[in-house]
Design a protein around this motif. Structure first.
Motif, short mmCIF file in Angstrom:
data_model
loop_
_atom_site.label_atom_id
_atom_site.label_comp_id
_atom_site.label_asym_id
_atom_site.label_seq_id
_atom_site.Cartn_x
_atom_site.Cartn_y
_atom_site.Cartn_z
N LYS A 110 10.62 12.61 -8.57
CA LYS A 110 9.33 12.57 -7.87
C LYS A 110 8.80 13.98 -7.66
CE LYS A 110 7.13 9.96 -4.20
NZ LYS A 110 7.31 8.95 -3.14
N GLU A 130 4.16 3.79 -9.52
CA GLU A 130 3.42 3.30 -8.35
C GLU A 130 2.07 2.73 -8.76
OE1 GLU A 130 3.20 6.50 -5.56
OE2 GLU A 130 5.38 6.69 -5.38
N GLU A 178 2.57 -0.66 -10.41
CA GLU A 178 2.83 -1.69 -9.39
C GLU A 178 1.52 -2.13 -8.74
OE1 GLU A 178 5.46 -3.29 -8.85
OE2 GLU A 178 6.99 -2.07 -9.85
N ASN A 179 0.64 -1.18 -8.49
CA ASN A 179 -0.66 -1.52 -7.89
C ASN A 179 -1.50 -2.36 -8.84
OD1 ASN A 179 -0.04 -0.05 -5.57
ND2 ASN A 179 -0.98 1.82 -6.34
#
Length: 371
Positions: free
Chosen positions: A214, A270, A273-274
């Motif tokens: 990350k 992320e 996933e959205n």
């Protein structure tokens, strides 16, 4: 068998076993591309998938590929499909591979799907290597620059400074700084080397963790010069995979679920996933990505919107690929052109600093003796 011959035979077997165990892990993307292409040639020639895999197993010298082929043959003989056999080898084949191959089996176009997979992997491997080369180049330059500075301060300057700074004359402040740095490097070079190696090892291990990945992705997406190139590289990778999976017959939700295993940057996971959550609620892809401007170029979002509204998303994705493949080429070239002067300026400053320290004391000595 004589005892000496037995010892030699045991050593040879140990070496062979070691090489085989190392080769078991060496199923690279290039091996996968070759595997798919060989299957395509044989399938087009009328050979069954089982016979094709058996032929590859017999002809290859790659132990990892032999292991893959052996596993696939086992499942095919059990009456399972080729896609199922691939799904049982997650260490070698992505989940998306098995899903795309399954659509080829269902439509009777297995050879066409395998050819498309080989083409995509070939192109993506090409741009991956170019992207990595663009990132490796500055690292090499920086290491060479730092190495040159360390060598200069620890091996070259001490003798020069001892020679020009001998005697009781007062040294210029820049020479004092230069001498202090030189003395420090001479006395501590082993500690400096240990610290650098430790830092590299710890940093390498850290970047394999979730938090490290990350941080690294955040660094690359927020660093000047790097962020645009990284953004474009992952855009092309994502769009090409998406286009291939939609072309193969997968729906949008299936496509983006599989994309989670393709993109290894947390920020993109992320976003995916959205997108999945939005699709499940009846939203379009554009409804989600329009708010991801730090990862998606605004004009890309608009092109996807047009593709969705006209039920022609594949063409929209093809246009995006064509546009940004050229853009990536330009960004990689520009990155190298911008970086080289920066490194040269750094080296120039170091040379000027060293020269000032040395010539400063020489001029001081000349003044003292009245020259």
């Amino acid at each position: 068998m004589p005892e000496e011959t037995k010892k030699i035979w045991r050593i040879e077997q140990m070496v062979i076993s070691l090489m085989q165990s190392m080769d078991m892990q060496s199923f690279s993307v290039k091996d996968k591309i070759l595997f798919y292409k060989q299957l395509v040639y044989m399938l087009k020639g009328g050979v069954s998938i089982l016979q094709a895999v058996e032929t590859i197993k017999q002809s290859t010298t790659n132990y990892a590929l032999k292991k893959v082929a052996t596993s696939i043959i086992f499942h095919l003989n059990e009456g399972k499909s080729f896609s199922y056999a691939l799904s049982r080898l997650p260490e070698y084949f992505d989940e998306s591979d098995a899903a795309i191959v399954k659509t080829g089996e269902n439509t009777g176009n297995l050879d066409v799907v395998l050819q498309e997979l080989a083409n995509e992997y070939t192109y993506l491997e090409s741009i991956k290597n170019r992207y990595k080369s663009a990132l490796t180049y500055p690292v090499i330059l920086i290491i060479m620059a730092v190495g040159a500075v360390l060598f200069l301060f620890s091996s070259v300057l001490p003798d020069i400074l001892d020679m020009v700074a001998g005697g009781d004359q007062k040294l210029p402040w820049i020479t004092l700084i230069l001498k202090g740095m030189s003395d420090f490097f001479v006395a501590s070079w082993r500690k400096i080397l240990i610290v650098l190696i430790t830092w590299l090892v710890v940093g390498g291990i850290y970047t394999t963790t979730d938090s490290g990945k990350k941080w690294l992705s955040s660094f690359m997406l927020n660093t000047p010069m790097l962020w645009s190139m990284t953004k474009t590289y992952y855009l092309i990778k994502r769009v090409r995979y998406t286009k291939l999976m939609i072309w193969s017959g997968l729906d949008y939700v299936q496509t983006f679920r599989l994309m989670r295993g393709v993109l290894d940057i947390p920020a993109y996971k992320e976003m995916i996933e959205n997108i999945i959550s939005g699709l499940q609620l009846g939203k379009t892809i554009f409804d989600t990505i329009q708010y991801e401007s730090h990862l998606i170029y605004p004009n890309v979002a608009v092109m996807i919107k047009v593709g969705e509204e006209t039920a022609n998303l594949e063409d929209a994705l093809s246009n995006i690929i064509s546009m940004y493949q050229e853009e990536l080429d330009n960004q990689i070239s520009q990155f190298s052109k911008v970086l080289e002067p920066v490194i040269l300026i750094f080296m120039g400053v170091m040379v000027a600093f060293v020269a000032s320290g040395i010539f400063g004391v020489v001029f001081s000595v000349m003044e003292n003796v009245g020259v």
